[in-house]
Write an enzyme that holds these catalytic residues in place. Structure first.
Site, mmCIF file in Angstrom:
data_model
loop_
_atom_site.group_PDB
_atom_site.id
_atom_site.type_symbol
_atom_site.label_atom_id
_atom_site.label_comp_id
_atom_site.label_asym_id
_atom_site.label_seq_id
_atom_site.Cartn_x
_atom_site.Cartn_y
_atom_site.Cartn_z
ATOM 1 N N ASN A 199 9.469 4.641 2.696
ATOM 2 C CA ASN A 199 9.429 3.945 3.968
ATOM 3 C C ASN A 199 10.789 3.332 4.264
ATOM 4 O O ASN A 199 11.530 2.933 3.367
ATOM 5 C CB ASN A 199 8.389 2.821 3.897
ATOM 6 C CG ASN A 199 6.982 3.342 3.657
ATOM 7 O OD1 ASN A 199 6.319 3.786 4.578
ATOM 8 N ND2 ASN A 199 6.551 3.318 2.407
ATOM 9 N N CYS A 205 8.785 9.218 -3.552
ATOM 10 C CA CYS A 205 7.931 9.958 -4.471
ATOM 11 C C CYS A 205 8.642 10.077 -5.815
ATOM 12 O O CYS A 205 9.761 10.574 -5.884
ATOM 13 C CB CYS A 205 7.649 11.346 -3.916
ATOM 14 S SG CYS A 205 6.677 12.341 -5.047
ATOM 15 N N HIS A 219 9.954 6.771 7.971
ATOM 16 C CA HIS A 219 10.445 6.931 6.604
ATOM 17 C C HIS A 219 11.952 7.173 6.643
ATOM 18 O O HIS A 219 12.513 7.551 7.666
ATOM 19 C CB HIS A 219 9.703 8.078 5.901
ATOM 20 C CG HIS A 219 8.350 7.664 5.412
ATOM 21 N ND1 HIS A 219 8.014 7.593 4.075
ATOM 22 C CD2 HIS A 219 7.246 7.264 6.089
ATOM 23 C CE1 HIS A 219 6.766 7.194 3.951
ATOM 24 N NE2 HIS A 219 6.261 6.984 5.142
ATOM 25 N N ARG A 223 0.831 -1.205 0.000
ATOM 26 C CA ARG A 223 0.000 0.000 0.000
ATOM 27 C C ARG A 223 0.874 1.268 0.000
ATOM 28 O O ARG A 223 0.975 1.957 -1.012
ATOM 29 C CB ARG A 223 -0.931 -0.017 1.226
ATOM 30 C CG ARG A 223 -2.207 0.819 1.076
ATOM 31 C CD ARG A 223 -2.004 2.325 1.151
ATOM 32 N NE ARG A 223 -1.308 2.744 2.371
ATOM 33 C CZ ARG A 223 -0.909 3.978 2.584
ATOM 34 N NH1 ARG A 223 -1.119 4.924 1.685
ATOM 35 N NH2 ARG A 223 -0.260 4.272 3.682
ATOM 36 N N ASP A 224 1.539 1.557 1.095
ATOM 37 C CA ASP A 224 2.306 2.796 1.167
ATOM 38 C C ASP A 224 3.433 2.797 0.142
ATOM 39 O O ASP A 224 3.797 3.845 -0.406
ATOM 40 C CB ASP A 224 2.867 2.972 2.587
ATOM 41 C CG ASP A 224 3.171 4.424 2.927
ATOM 42 O OD1 ASP A 224 2.920 5.309 2.094
ATOM 43 O OD2 ASP A 224 3.661 4.681 4.037
ATOM 44 N N HIS A 270 5.964 4.068 12.682
ATOM 45 C CA HIS A 270 5.939 4.083 11.215
ATOM 46 C C HIS A 270 6.966 5.120 10.773
ATOM 47 O O HIS A 270 6.759 6.322 10.975
ATOM 48 C CB HIS A 270 4.530 4.440 10.734
ATOM 49 C CG HIS A 270 4.403 4.614 9.246
ATOM 50 N ND1 HIS A 270 3.919 3.610 8.419
ATOM 51 C CD2 HIS A 270 4.712 5.648 8.429
ATOM 52 C CE1 HIS A 270 3.919 4.044 7.163
ATOM 53 N NE2 HIS A 270 4.396 5.277 7.134
#
Lengths: 300, 300
Positions: B247, B238, B207, B13-14, B205
């Site tokens: 991530n 991105c 990055h 997903r991410d 979570h």
């Protein structure tokens, strides 16, 4: 404890030493000047080692003379033995870098003698350096992990630290993660034990082979360490092992400390210039992360 | 505290969401299967969001059906709103992922409503999810740093954590470093405060935009965190900001825990296969470090 960290940039020596082709003396001097211009005030300039053994360091005297002209810079030169000490003692370098390994097999492979033999030689050099008014950095390699013996038990490393501490109560001692295999909890634990036993004299020398370099610096900081070795551009990889990056990158460590609000005296934009210069030296194996971050983001 | 960590892989997903071209459903399913084959037992599979808003997630139902066939896998699907909840509640997913931001400007930019509005909507969904017997992960974004407001004060984030905690005493709450700008000392401090106030329910979570991802995971671990999000292959960058990796890579986190002796249930070689698969998905922006380490070294 202090909210300031001292970074000693080892790119000119540890970063360049493994490059096969000779890096021109002017390039080395330009790198030293760029790192100094970024505000870094300690550097490992070179090594007084046999030019046959390490041809890349044959011009250490000349690089050092240029470095000594830079205001406020403390220059370290590595000294592998008595002959190196004699050259270094008259060179003008403020600090001598000595080294041996915490593990027997690495000491034998790297220095061709037992730890006891190395220690005896270095103990005599420490005494002579003190008599000559020189600063000493004693680097203990393979404190955390040895390429031949694997994970090093805390007590094996700390027994050697204790003997080194006894040589000189003021001497700086670096606990070195030679292979980049140290784990952050191990780094934190070993530094906590060292600080608890012998006070604030310990530096951390880390490698980033597996991307753990910044995590290990952070762990050493959390345990009280305030002096760190790193290399601009993450230089220090071995050209014969692609992807095996070298010293933790100065710009990555500097970013960590920026985000943590820790003072380093570094001019961030000039440091990135030094890192870019280091990373483009032909034959080098640069590493680190911050150079790859887009300019707009890394200014944050 | 436990010497085991749970990794929830968010690559499906991410990791994939920001890819411009549609990733074929079969590729997504192959990635889910590869990550599961590596021993990972939690995954963020997709998002029940409008296909117009996020076309990449249009096949979440189909990917989820394949994921639900894998033994022992707990599947999380993101639910942005009531409509998403209704789709997710009948989907078979064991856990719903909710999200809002700790900062007003990011919540408005990302979700087009105030934090109060988001919180009210999500509170109702939490209650309905509980009534339906579903697990919930409540993700609080920009806990440490906001792209619009900069460093987030601990108390601003923790005030929202306190309100979220009050919704459900058993719900897992992730403190999210959305921008990769968190500093390890900040991560450690915020987690310590959260654990001290509300017990062991918090996940991290992170990055890796600036190479601090592993250091931040290590800091969260040191504060007591035992549940971590990461993406195989370090997916999640991105594509419009080259070098801005996404991530923190599952293989980097897994290496950290291997070196620390922390159990994760991961088959290391299969995880590297999953990471390589993730990293070669067209349009993706992989990151992380361990894939670049020579095979002989990363087997250590």
């Amino acid at each position: 404890m202090s909210q300031a960290a001292t970074i000693s940039d080892v790119a000119p020596r540890d970063g360049l030493q493994s490059i096969g082709g000779f890096v021109p003396t002017e390039t080395k001097i330009a790198l030293v000047r760029a790192i100094h211009a970024a505000g870094i005030r300690r550097m490992e300039i070179g090594s007084f080692v046999s030019p046959r053994a390490v041809p890349q360091m044959a011009d250490t005297g000349e690089v050092l003379r240029a470095a000594l002209e830079l205001p406020g810079l403390e220059c370290t030169v590595l000294v592998p033995n008595r002959r190196g000490f004699e050259l270094a003692a008259g060179s003008g370098a403020q600090r001598l870098g000595l080294f041996m390994s915490a593990t027997e097999s690495h000491n034998k492979a790297n220095l061709n003698r037992t730890r006891e033999e190395s220690f005896a030689d270095l103990a005599a050099i420490v005494a002579d350096a003190r008599a000559a008014g020189l600063l000493v950095r004693f680097n203990l390699s393979t404190v955390f992990h040895c390429p031949f013996e694997g994970v090093v038990p805390d007590e094996e490393a700390l027994d050697w630290v204790e003997r080194i501490v006894a040589l000189d109560p003021a001497m700086e001692i670096a606990l070195c993660d030679t292979t980049g295999n140290a784990a952050p909890d191990q780094v934190r634990r070993v530094f906590q034990k060292a600080f608890a036993s012998w006070g604030e004299r310990f530096a951390f020398h880390g490698h980033d082979t597996y991307g753990m370099g910044v995590a290990n610096v952070s762990a050493a900081w959390a345990a009280g360490c305030r002096v760190f070795d790193s290399a601009s551009g993450g230089l220090g990889g071995c050209p014969f092992a692609p992807g095996a990056t070298g010293n933790v990158a100065t710009e990555d460590v500097a970013w960590l400390f920026r985000r943590m609000g820790v003072e380093t005296g570094i001019d961030w934009n000039r440091l990135l210039e030094a890192a870019d210069l280091a990373a483009t030296i032909p034959g080098g194996m640069p590493g680190g992360r911050m150079r790859g971050v887009p300019a707009a983001r890394r200014a944050a």
